[in-house]
Design an enzyme around this catalytic site. Structure first.
Site, mmCIF file in Angstrom:
data_model
loop_
_atom_site.group_PDB
_atom_site.id
_atom_site.type_symbol
_atom_site.label_atom_id
_atom_site.label_comp_id
_atom_site.label_asym_id
_atom_site.label_seq_id
_atom_site.Cartn_x
_atom_site.Cartn_y
_atom_site.Cartn_z
ATOM 1 N N ASP A 153 -31.372 30.183 -4.237
ATOM 2 C CA ASP A 153 -30.981 28.735 -3.973
ATOM 3 C C ASP A 153 -31.326 27.895 -5.044
ATOM 4 O O ASP A 153 -31.523 28.029 -6.179
ATOM 5 C CB ASP A 153 -32.028 28.490 -2.797
ATOM 6 C CG ASP A 153 -33.528 28.496 -2.888
ATOM 7 O OD1 ASP A 153 -33.834 28.645 -4.260
ATOM 8 O OD2 ASP A 153 -34.325 28.271 -2.094
ATOM 9 N N GLU A 182 -41.599 33.089 -7.964
ATOM 10 C CA GLU A 182 -41.537 31.574 -7.555
ATOM 11 C C GLU A 182 -42.513 31.734 -6.114
ATOM 12 O O GLU A 182 -42.139 32.058 -5.429
ATOM 13 C CB GLU A 182 -40.152 31.113 -7.360
ATOM 14 C CG GLU A 182 -39.829 29.898 -6.575
ATOM 15 C CD GLU A 182 -38.326 29.809 -6.234
ATOM 16 O OE1 GLU A 182 -37.631 30.844 -6.437
ATOM 17 O OE2 GLU A 182 -38.368 28.899 -5.623
ATOM 18 N N ASP A 237 -35.570 32.990 -5.973
ATOM 19 C CA ASP A 237 -34.881 33.061 -4.685
ATOM 20 C C ASP A 237 -33.261 32.428 -5.097
ATOM 21 O O ASP A 237 -32.974 31.997 -6.150
ATOM 22 C CB ASP A 237 -35.337 32.090 -3.715
ATOM 23 C CG ASP A 237 -36.565 32.453 -3.186
ATOM 24 O OD1 ASP A 237 -36.608 33.762 -3.033
ATOM 25 O OD2 ASP A 237 -37.356 31.910 -2.570
ATOM 26 N N ASP A 276 -33.467 25.655 -5.652
ATOM 27 C CA ASP A 276 -35.163 25.839 -6.324
ATOM 28 C C ASP A 276 -35.160 26.878 -7.356
ATOM 29 O O ASP A 276 -35.645 26.733 -8.314
ATOM 30 C CB ASP A 276 -36.101 25.673 -5.423
ATOM 31 C CG ASP A 276 -36.378 24.517 -4.686
ATOM 32 O OD1 ASP A 276 -36.007 23.500 -5.179
ATOM 33 O OD2 ASP A 276 -37.197 24.349 -3.852
#
Ligand code: TSJ
Length: 660
Positions: free
Chosen positions: A519, A444, A517, A521
């Site tokens: 998180d 990403e 990640d 996103d």
């Protein structure tokens, strides 16, 4: 999962002096199950653990289907004890003619002694039905059986995989009450990973059983936390019709017309039922069942349904000139675009095929379903001309979209053939071409991509950074995917093409690793990619090519003068554990670093923790993971607000743990 002949494998057992004859018999009977649990319940992981509950509940459902039981109560009790009760006739407790002990004891201690004793037994038996009780007993730390029958309460307790000291005995008066109650604790010596049940997993399966067996009432409660008891009544008089409605509600689809189409029929000892409805999405959701067992890979019954559906809609379209003379026939994909369908057959004996036994093999199931659907669906369309027209219009639209997609695809292919290499510009390829070695890391963002490029083994690891705005695949059809900036590079890098053109032999990397990640996103990217693979390159998932990288969340380091020791932690618990260990050693300064994203790691760290095949941990994605992502995606991307709100509320705990 065949248990045939297992109890005939000779087992040499040296009886302990203290065992009497019945106990030796028990050992001989159940020992193979404890020796090779995987053969009986698939695995000793969470899946196998939950399977124990299904085995017991299936027996109670059989009693309900036989017409003798109206309610089944399933409780998860403190300590992850399971309790299943029904108000049926109660397992027969009389002395078994050949075994010389109570028939109920036979059910619990001898493999393969299920259902088929006393009276006629049950007509329908699938999977481990009837065999299950002894398997569950064999894999339990303890199990208690209570039978309410003939005015008395009969009770027997088993321990350590089916051993018992006392025979079945009367412990009280039952009055007019009848039924069977089973209480058990899965053996932690067998289920070493966990004996904790997942409420949602059990709920999903119990609800499915309630849909498949119209009228059966299942009361399911989680009583593990006395302060926060969860409970659900699963009772659907409409059966699989309501299953279809339920799927539409969960996914937030708008139906094409208000009524679920329900078709059913019988032949000899077999029954077939189908419920279906079209919606405003472009997804196909056809689920088939044989004797209440989900056939994830379809089989003869599902093929029969698909053939009949395509045939009937083409015939109807021709007959009323909705499909014109010079027009192509509707394909299977055309007629199934935006369909939700449940197929349920009940047979005397099911044969399950394939590696995971997920496909029905019985040849007779195909004409059973095909003839029934052909006849009944034609009749339905004739009776409902308005609905018929809507369905035909929808499928003809799908056909047109597919033709447009094909053109777009051909144009895209011509274009890519012209620009020399045709590999995406962002791809940093590896040197090796051998797919048993090569890996593609989908990363990403450009910054993490840069780190990964430096970290990788250039010989066999390729890096593809993803960027650009997310596409709403839910609403976009294949033609849009072909022009999407985010997904096209993935398609090009993999080399397999997608949808009907997918060809696994062209795959350029043996492992495809999603590295994002921890998180929100990252979660979205993972969901998007898994949904995309699930819908357009499903074979990559069933073939086991897709992985999710597990980067660490923390680095726990201790410095003492010039000496530094450190460990990576993949969860908060691990972080705390390592911190405590370092603290316990006394001297030194402890430093905890939190990785907010992959970009914060230096290349060496990323290599040693996440990319080095010798040291990394990766999750292999299975079809259930991907199906779940697909559902999440539908909810998050669909235009219905309610299901999205429900989802976010339900998952609020998870989202809170993430870093914003
Ligand atoms: F199998 C089991 F032990 F796990 C189990 C069985 C667990 C639970 C919760 C319920 C049952 C069960 C079995 N409920 N009801 C029955 N019924 C019979 O076994 C039964 C009763 C009467 C007759 C008969 O012909 O009179 C036949 C059967 C098979």
């Amino acid at each position: 999962m065949s248990t045939e002949n297992i109890n005939e494998i000779p087992e040499t057992i040296t009886p302990d002096a203290e065992y009497d004859e019945t106990q030796i018999q028990v050992l001989e009977g159940l020992d193979p199950v404890r020796k090779r649990p995987g053969m009986y319940i698939g695995s000793t992981g969470p899946k196998g653990l939950h399977h124990l509950v299904y085995e017991i509940v299936d027996n109670a459902i059989d009693e309900a289907l036989a017409g003798f039981c109206t309610e089944i109560i399933v409780n998860i009790l403190p300590g992850d004890v399971i309790e299943v009760s029904d108000n049926g006739r109660g397992i027969p407790i009389g002395i078994h003619p050949t075994e010389g002990i109570s028939a109920a004891t036979v059910v619990y201690t001898i493999l393969h002694a299920g259902g088929k004793f006393g009276g006629g037994g049950y007509k329908v038996a699938g999977g481990l039905h009837g065999v299950g009780a002894s398997v569950v007993n064999a894999l339990s730390e303890w199990l208690e059986l209570t039978v309410y029958k003939d005015g008395e309460i009969h009770f027997q307790r088993f321990e350590n995989g089916g051993h018992y000291d006392e025979e079945m005995k009367v412990i009280g008066k039952a009055g007019s009450r009848t039924g069977t109650t089973v209480k058990f604790k899965a053996d932690p010596l067998i289920f070493t990973e966990t004996t904790v049940y997942d409420y949602e997993v059990l709920l999903k399966r119990l609800r499915e059983q309630a849909f498949l067996n119209a009228g059966v009432r299942i009361v399911f409660s989680d009583k593990r936390d006395e302060e926060n008891i969860q409970s659900e009544v699963l009772h659907y008089e409409g059966g699989i019709r309501q299953f279809v409605e339920h799927i539409h509600n969960v996914k937030g689809y708008d139906p094409l017309s208000n009524e679920v189409i329900y078709l059913s029929g019988k032949k000899d000892d077999m029954t077939a039922e189908v419920a279906l409805m079209w919606n405003d999405s472009y997804n196909e959701d056809v689920r088939s069942f044989a004797n209440n067992i989900h056939t994830t890979d379809g089989g003869t019954h599902e093929n029969g349904f698909k053939n009949a559906l395509t045939k009937v809609l083409n015939e109807y379209g021709k007959k009323f000139n909705i499909i014109k003379e010079n027009q192509d026939k509707l394909s299977g994909d055309d007629v199934r675009e935006g369909i939700t369908a449940i197929i349920s057959v009940k047979l005397t004996d099911c044969e399950f095929e394939g590696q995971t036994k997920g496909r029905l093999g019985n040849p007779e199931a195909r004409p059973l379903v095909e003839n029934m659907v052909t006849e009944k669906l034609s009749y339905y369309l004739d009776e409902h001309p308005q609905e018929a027209r809507l369905i035909l219009e929808k499928t003809i639209n799908a056909q047109k979209a597919r033709e447009a997609a094909k053109k777009a695809r051909e144009t895209a292919r011509r274009k890519s053939a012209m620009d020399s290499a045709s590999l995406p510009g962002k791809l940093t390829d590896c040197f090796d071409k051998d797919t048993t070695l090569t890996e593609l890391y989908i990363v990403e963002g450009d910054s993490a991509g840069g780190t990964a490029k430096q970290a990788r083994s250039a010989r066999y690891q390729a890096i593809l950074p993803l960027w650009g705005k997310m596409l709403n695949v839910e609403k976009a059809r294949l033609d849009k995917v072909y022009t999407n900036e985010k997904l096209m590079p993935v398609v090009a890098a993999l080399g397999t093409s997608i949808g009907d053109d997918f060809n696994i032999n062209k795959l350029r990397y043996g492992k495809i690793v999603i590295m994002s990640d921890a998180d929100v996103d990252g979660y979205h990217i993972r969901t998007l990619l898994l949904t995309f693979f699930f819908r357009y390159m499903r074979e990559l998932i069933t073939n086991g090519n897709i992985y999710i990288a597990q980067p660490p969340l923390f680095k726990v380091a201790k410095r003492k003068g010039k000496k530094e020791q450190y460990r990576y932690a993949f969860s908060e618990e691990e972080r705390d554990m390592y911190t405590r260990e370092y603290e316990a050693e006394g001297d030194g300064i402890i430093n905890i670093q939190r990785y907010k994203g992959l970009g914060e790691m230096d290349p060496d760290q990323l290599w040693e923790t996440t990319m080095d095949p010798e040291r990394r941990i990766m999750l292999r994605v299975n079809i259930e993971d991907a199906a779940k992502a697909d559902e999440t995606f539908s909810i998050l991307m669909g235009d219905k607000v309610e299901p999205r709100k429900d989802f976010i509320e339900k998952n609020a705990g998870y989202v809170q743990n993430l870093d914003f």
